[in-house]
Design a protein around this motif. Structure first.
Motif, PDB file in Angstrom:
ATOM      1  N   ALA A  89       0.837  -1.209   0.000  1.00  0.00           N
ATOM      2  CA  ALA A  89       0.000   0.000   0.000  1.00  0.00           C
ATOM      3  C   ALA A  89       0.870   1.256   0.000  1.00  0.00           C
ATOM      4  CB  ALA A  89      -0.932  -0.005   1.211  1.00  0.00           C
ATOM      5  N   ALA A  90       1.993   1.206   0.715  1.00  0.00           N
ATOM      6  CA  ALA A  90       2.910   2.347   0.746  1.00  0.00           C
ATOM      7  C   ALA A  90       3.586   2.544  -0.612  1.00  0.00           C
ATOM      8  CB  ALA A  90       3.957   2.139   1.839  1.00  0.00           C
ATOM      9  N   LEU A  91       4.029   1.448  -1.230  1.00  0.00           N
ATOM     10  CA  LEU A  91       4.661   1.554  -2.550  1.00  0.00           C
ATOM     11  C   LEU A  91       3.702   2.166  -3.562  1.00  0.00           C
ATOM     12  CD1 LEU A  91       6.480  -1.911  -2.886  1.00  0.00           C
ATOM     13  CD2 LEU A  91       7.512   0.295  -2.319  1.00  0.00           C
ATOM     14  N   GLU A  92       2.437   1.801  -3.482  1.00  0.00           N
ATOM     15  CA  GLU A  92       1.447   2.310  -4.427  1.00  0.00           C
ATOM     16  C   GLU A  92       1.151   3.791  -4.221  1.00  0.00           C
ATOM     17  OE1 GLU A  92      -0.971  -1.882  -5.258  1.00  0.00           O
ATOM     18  OE2 GLU A  92      -1.872  -0.366  -3.951  1.00  0.00           O
ATOM     19  N   ARG A  93       1.647   4.327  -3.113  1.00  0.00           N
ATOM     20  CA  ARG A  93       1.453   5.758  -2.852  1.00  0.00           C
ATOM     21  C   ARG A  93       2.780   6.526  -2.847  1.00  0.00           C
ATOM     22  NH1 ARG A  93      -2.258   2.771  -1.700  1.00  0.00           N
ATOM     23  NH2 ARG A  93      -4.442   3.407  -1.765  1.00  0.00           N
ATOM     24  N   GLY A  94       3.763   5.990  -3.570  1.00  0.00           N
ATOM     25  CA  GLY A  94       4.979   6.752  -3.822  1.00  0.00           C
ATOM     26  C   GLY A  94       6.210   6.357  -3.047  1.00  0.00           C
ATOM     27  N   TYR A  95       6.082   5.523  -2.048  1.00  0.00           N
ATOM     28  CA  TYR A  95       7.268   5.065  -1.321  1.00  0.00           C
ATOM     29  C   TYR A  95       8.079   4.108  -2.199  1.00  0.00           C
ATOM     30  CZ  TYR A  95       5.268   6.803   3.113  1.00  0.00           C
ATOM     31  OH  TYR A  95       4.745   7.592   4.120  1.00  0.00           O
ATOM     32  N   THR A  96       9.355   3.898  -1.834  1.00  0.00           N
ATOM     33  CA  THR A  96      10.205   2.915  -2.512  1.00  0.00           C
ATOM     34  C   THR A  96      10.907   2.080  -1.439  1.00  0.00           C
ATOM     35  OG1 THR A  96      12.289   4.161  -2.513  1.00  0.00           O
ATOM     36  CG2 THR A  96      10.689   4.665  -4.279  1.00  0.00           C
ATOM     37  N   PRO A  97      11.533   0.979  -1.824  1.00  0.00           N
ATOM     38  CA  PRO A  97      12.280   0.195  -0.829  1.00  0.00           C
ATOM     39  C   PRO A  97      13.395   0.985  -0.154  1.00  0.00           C
ATOM     40  CG  PRO A  97      11.890  -1.133  -2.787  1.00  0.00           C
ATOM     41  CD  PRO A  97      11.463   0.267  -3.122  1.00  0.00           C
ATOM     42  N   GLU A  98      13.872   2.037  -0.830  1.00  0.00           N
ATOM     43  CA  GLU A  98      14.957   2.849  -0.264  1.00  0.00           C
ATOM     44  C   GLU A  98      14.450   4.052   0.532  1.00  0.00           C
ATOM     45  OE1 GLU A  98      17.674   1.287  -0.518  1.00  0.00           O
ATOM     46  OE2 GLU A  98      16.742  -0.105  -1.939  1.00  0.00           O
ATOM     47  N   SER A  99      13.142   4.261   0.578  1.00  0.00           N
ATOM     48  CA  SER A  99      12.591   5.363   1.392  1.00  0.00           C
ATOM     49  C   SER A  99      13.001   5.180   2.847  1.00  0.00           C
ATOM     50  CB  SER A  99      11.063   5.391   1.285  1.00  0.00           C
ATOM     51  OG  SER A  99      10.643   5.682  -0.022  1.00  0.00           O
ATOM     52  N   LEU A 100      13.252   6.283   3.516  1.00  0.00           N
ATOM     53  CA  LEU A 100      13.735   6.232   4.897  1.00  0.00           C
ATOM     54  C   LEU A 100      12.627   6.521   5.890  1.00  0.00           C
ATOM     55  CD1 LEU A 100      17.122   8.139   4.446  1.00  0.00           C
ATOM     56  CD2 LEU A 100      16.796   5.668   4.696  1.00  0.00           C
ATOM     57  N   GLU A 101      12.614   5.774   6.970  1.00  0.00           N
ATOM     58  CA  GLU A 101      11.738   6.027   8.113  1.00  0.00           C
ATOM     59  C   GLU A 101      12.576   5.862   9.372  1.00  0.00           C
ATOM     60  OE1 GLU A 101       8.768   7.051   8.700  1.00  0.00           O
ATOM     61  OE2 GLU A 101       7.857   7.067   6.707  1.00  0.00           O
ATOM     62  N   VAL A 102      12.102   6.452  10.468  1.00  0.00           N
ATOM     63  CA  VAL A 102      12.827   6.343  11.739  1.00  0.00           C
ATOM     64  C   VAL A 102      12.124   5.335  12.638  1.00  0.00           C
ATOM     65  CG1 VAL A 102      13.672   7.565  13.778  1.00  0.00           C
ATOM     66  CG2 VAL A 102      13.629   8.724  11.555  1.00  0.00           C
ATOM     67  N   ASP A 103      12.876   4.333  13.045  1.00  0.00           N
ATOM     68  CA  ASP A 103      12.369   3.353  13.999  1.00  0.00           C
ATOM     69  C   ASP A 103      12.568   3.920  15.404  1.00  0.00           C
ATOM     70  OD1 ASP A 103      11.540   0.972  15.252  1.00  0.00           O
ATOM     71  OD2 ASP A 103      13.601   0.232  15.323  1.00  0.00           O
ATOM     72  N   GLU A 104      11.449   4.282  16.023  1.00  0.00           N
ATOM     73  CA  GLU A 104      11.503   4.958  17.325  1.00  0.00           C
ATOM     74  C   GLU A 104      10.170   4.753  18.043  1.00  0.00           C
ATOM     75  OE1 GLU A 104      11.854   9.118  16.411  1.00  0.00           O
ATOM     76  OE2 GLU A 104      10.100   9.073  15.099  1.00  0.00           O
ATOM     77  N   PRO A 105      10.122   4.969  19.347  1.00  0.00           N
ATOM     78  CA  PRO A 105       8.843   4.869  20.052  1.00  0.00           C
ATOM     79  C   PRO A 105       7.847   5.879  19.485  1.00  0.00           C
ATOM     80  CG  PRO A 105      10.667   4.904  21.609  1.00  0.00           C
ATOM     81  CD  PRO A 105      11.244   5.243  20.264  1.00  0.00           C
ATOM     82  N   ILE A 106       6.619   5.461  19.213  1.00  0.00           N
ATOM     83  CA  ILE A 106       5.605   6.355  18.647  1.00  0.00           C
ATOM     84  C   ILE A 106       4.277   6.148  19.353  1.00  0.00           C
ATOM     85  CG2 ILE A 106       6.669   6.434  16.352  1.00  0.00           C
ATOM     86  CD1 ILE A 106       4.443   4.471  15.445  1.00  0.00           C
ATOM     87  N   ARG A 107       3.396   7.105  19.121  1.00  0.00           N
ATOM     88  CA  ARG A 107       2.040   7.023  19.662  1.00  0.00           C
ATOM     89  C   ARG A 107       1.074   7.456  18.566  1.00  0.00           C
ATOM     90  NH1 ARG A 107      -0.073   7.327  24.995  1.00  0.00           N
ATOM     91  NH2 ARG A 107      -2.254   8.014  25.046  1.00  0.00           N
ATOM     92  N   ILE A 108       0.089   6.597  18.272  1.00  0.00           N
ATOM     93  CA  ILE A 108      -0.949   6.918  17.296  1.00  0.00           C
ATOM     94  C   ILE A 108      -2.282   6.871  18.019  1.00  0.00           C
ATOM     95  CG2 ILE A 108      -2.059   6.235  15.135  1.00  0.00           C
ATOM     96  CD1 ILE A 108       0.592   4.906  14.332  1.00  0.00           C
ATOM     97  N   GLY A 109      -2.821   8.037  18.331  1.00  0.00           N
ATOM     98  CA  GLY A 109      -4.018   8.087  19.170  1.00  0.00           C
ATOM     99  C   GLY A 109      -3.686   7.543  20.555  1.00  0.00           C
ATOM    100  N   ASN A 110      -4.419   6.529  20.991  1.00  0.00           N
ATOM    101  CA  ASN A 110      -4.127   5.903  22.285  1.00  0.00           C
ATOM    102  C   ASN A 110      -3.258   4.660  22.154  1.00  0.00           C
ATOM    103  OD1 ASN A 110      -5.709   7.767  23.749  1.00  0.00           O
ATOM    104  ND2 ASN A 110      -7.571   6.648  23.218  1.00  0.00           N
ATOM    105  N   TRP A 111      -2.755   4.432  20.946  1.00  0.00           N
ATOM    106  CA  TRP A 111      -2.011   3.204  20.671  1.00  0.00           C
ATOM    107  C   TRP A 111      -0.516   3.484  20.621  1.00  0.00           C
ATOM    108  CZ3 TRP A 111      -0.612   1.121  15.342  1.00  0.00           C
ATOM    109  CH2 TRP A 111      -0.112  -0.189  15.434  1.00  0.00           C
ATOM    110  N   GLU A 112       0.257   2.673  21.323  1.00  0.00           N
ATOM    111  CA  GLU A 112       1.709   2.812  21.328  1.00  0.00           C
ATOM    112  C   GLU A 112       2.348   1.496  20.906  1.00  0.00           C
ATOM    113  OE1 GLU A 112       3.536   4.886  24.689  1.00  0.00           O
ATOM    114  OE2 GLU A 112       1.524   5.379  25.411  1.00  0.00           O
ATOM    115  N   PRO A 113       2.502   1.287  19.608  1.00  0.00           N
ATOM    116  CA  PRO A 113       3.114   0.035  19.145  1.00  0.00           C
ATOM    117  C   PRO A 113       4.561  -0.077  19.589  1.00  0.00           C
ATOM    118  CG  PRO A 113       2.915   1.604  17.342  1.00  0.00           C
ATOM    119  CD  PRO A 113       2.172   2.188  18.500  1.00  0.00           C
ATOM    120  N   ASP A 114       4.967  -1.304  19.880  1.00  0.00           N
ATOM    121  CA  ASP A 114       6.311  -1.528  20.393  1.00  0.00           C
ATOM    122  C   ASP A 114       7.009  -2.578  19.534  1.00  0.00           C
ATOM    123  OD1 ASP A 114       8.482  -1.323  22.006  1.00  0.00           O
ATOM    124  OD2 ASP A 114       7.584  -2.289  23.760  1.00  0.00           O
TER     125      ASP A 114
END
Length: 423
Positions: free
Chosen positions: A215-240
Motif C-alpha cells: 500500500a505504501a509503494l502504491e502511494r509513492g514510497y520505494t524500498p529505499e525510502s527512509l523512516e525512523v524506527d523509534e517509540p511512537i504514539r498513534i491516538g491511544n495506541w503505542e506500538p512496540d
C-alpha cells in the motif's frame, strides 16, 4: 424405495449406502473405515478385513474391531459363512480368510489427506449439481508433497511441541495458479477433524505487513525510502518492537526484513488503514478486517489458506488467484460434469511494485527474521509473523514455483513458550 429401485441398480444402491454408512471409530463411509482400521484403501482390503467391516454395520460401537476384537471376529466369521452359503466364495477361500485374521493397526493415524477430502466434500454441492451415478473427483494434491508436509509437521510437533507449549499446527502448499498441492489441517486427523488451514481464524501478526508495504509503494514510497524506527504514539495506541529495541533511521527494505513494528504502524497511518485493507482484499484475503492503524501488526484474524493465497501474486507475476483443489469431476462412464477453467482474477500488482516487493521479501529471508527459510540454489521470499503473547507463529514463503504457509499455536489460544515465526 420404489423410486430407488427404478432409478438405481442393486450395486449402485449398495455403493451409495457403503459410501455414507457409519462404521464406528469416527469413520463414515467404507473408504474412511478402511483407512481408520487398516490404514489402507478400501480397494486393498483382504477378504477377512472386508468381512469384518461388513460385520461392523449391525452395531458399530459393540462390533468395532478396534475396541471389541473378539466380537468383531465372531461377526466376521458369520459374514464369511453367509458368503459360502450364497455362493460368493468357496470353502477353500473361506478357510484361507479365517486363517488370515484381520488385525487392526493400533494407531491413531488417519492420513491428513482426509482434511482435504472433507474440504472438497463441502464444495461438491456447488461444483457437481446434477448427476445420477458415482463420480470421480480429480484433485490438485501432489501425493508426495502431501506426505512430506504431513510428516514434517507431525515430526516437529512431536519433537518440540511439549517443551514449547505448542499443540497444533497447519500447513498449506499452493502452486502459482492457486492449486492446492498439499494441505495439513492439524497434528492428527483421527483426534481432531477440525481443519486449521481453512477454518481457524487467527491473528497473523507481522505476516500481514507485506500488504502495508505494498500500500505504501502504491502511494509513492520505494524500498529505499527512509523512516525512523523509534517509540511512537498513534491516538491511544503505542506500538512496540520485539524486545523493545529501536534502530533509528532505516530503509523500508531493512524495516520489513527486521519486522520493525513502529515503521509498519507509521506506514499504515500515513497511507490510511482502509487502503491497507483494500490491498489485502485485492490480493486474496477474504476475511473481514479492522480499519485502524493496528491492522499493520496483523491484529485482524485470517485463515492460513487465505493468507497463503494472498502471497501468491508475489510469486506469479502479480495475479490474484482463488485457491482450489478440484481440477475435474467426471461420472463413472467418463462424462465431464465440472472442469476448472481460468487463471484467477488477473493482475493485481503492477510490475514495478512487484519487483520492489520481491526485493524486500527476499531481504526478509536473506538477512532478516526469515533466515531459517533459506534453501540453497533457490530464490526465496517470505514473511514471518508472531501474534501478541506468542499465541501464533507463522511463516509464509514462496519461490517462482510454490507458495507455502505454516502456522503453529494452540486451539485454546494459550500462549506458546516464546515461539516466533522466525523459528
Amino acid at each position: 424405495a420404489l423410486w430407488l429401485e427404478t432409478k438405481f441398480s442393486k450395486d449402485e444402491i449398495l455403493q451409495l449406502y457403503l459410501n455414507r454408512v457409519y462404521f464406528g471409530s469416527g469413520a463414515t463411509g467404507i473408504e474412511k473405515a478402511a483407512q481408520a482400521y487398516y490404514q489402507k484403501s478400501a480397494t486393498d482390503l483382504s477378504l477377512m478385513e472386508a468381512a469384518t467391516l461388513a460385520g461392523v454395520l449391525k452395531a458399530p460401537s459393540n462390533l468395532s474391531p478396534a475396541t471389541h476384537p473378539d466380537a468383531a471376529a465372531a461377526r466376521a466369521n458369520l459374514v464369511i459363512n453367509a458368503m459360502i452359503e450364497t455362493g460368493y466364495i468357496s470353502r477353500d477361500e473361506a478357510d484361507s480368510a479365517i486363517n488370515s485374521p484381520a488385525n487392526v493397526v493400533a494407531s491413531d493415524y488417519v492420513p491428513a489427506t482426509q482434511y482435504v477430502v472433507d474440504w472438497i466434500n463441502d464444495q461438491l454441492p456447488l461444483l457437481a449439481k446434477n448427476y445420477d451415478q458415482s463420480i470421480v473427483v480429480e484433485t490438485t494434491i501432489d501425493p508426495q508433497l502431501q506426505l512430506l508436509a504431513e510428516k514434517s509437521l507431525r515430526k516437529h510437533l512431536n519433537a518440540n511441541g511439549k517443551k514449547l507449549n505448542v499443540t497444533q499446527g497447519a500447513l498449506v502448499l499452493l502452486d502459482t495458479s492457486g492449486a492446492v498441492k498439499a494441505m495439513v489441517g492439524g497434528k492428527s486427523y483421527k483426534r481432531s477433524q477440525y481443519n486449521r488451514a481453512t477454518k481457524a481464524l487467527r491473528q497473523p501478526g507481522s505476516a500481514f505487513k507485506p500488504f502495508v508495504y505494498l500500500a505504501a509503494l502504491e502511494r509513492g514510497y520505494t524500498p529505499e525510502s527512509l523512516e525512523v524506527d523509534e517509540p511512537i504514539r498513534i491516538g491511544n495506541w503505542e506500538p512496540d518492537n520485539y524486545k523493545h529495541k529501536y534502530v533509528g533511521e532505516v530503509t523500508l527494505r531493512t524495516a520489513l526484513a527486521l519486522s520493525l513494528n513502529t515503521v509498519a504502524a507509521k506506514l499504515a497511518n500515513a497511507v490510511g488503514p482502509k487502503n491497507v485493507v483494500a490491498v489485502a482484499h485485492r490480493l486474496g484475503v477474504t476475511s473481514k478486517l479492522g480499519n485502524d492503524a493496528s491492522i499493520a501488526l496483523g491484529t485482524s484474524e485470517v485463515t492460513l489458506l487465505e493468507l497463503t493465497s494472498a502471497f501468491t501474486p508475489f510469486a506469479n507475476g502479480g495475479n490474484t488467484v482463488a485457491p482450489y483443489s478440484v481440477r475435474r469431476i467426471a461420472t463413472r462412464d467418463g462424462r465431464i460434469i465440472y472442469e476448472r477453467k481460468g487463471d484467477g482474477f488477473g493482475q493485481s500488482v503492477s510490475t514495478v511494485d512487484l519487483g520492489s516487493m520481491n526485493s524486500m521479501m527476499r531481504a526478509v529471508v536473506n538477512e532478516g527474521t526469515g533466515k531459517k527459510a533459506q534453501i540453497p540454489d533457490f530464490d526465496i521470499g517470505g514473511k514471518t509473523g508472531t501474534s501478541q503473547d506468542y499465541r501464533d507463529a507463522w511463516f509464509v514463503g514462496y519461490s517462482g514455483y510454490l507458495v507455502a504457509g505454516v502456522w503453529v499455536g494452540n486451539d485454546n489460544n494459550a500462549p506458546t513458550k516464546n515461539v516466533t515465526g522466525g523459528s
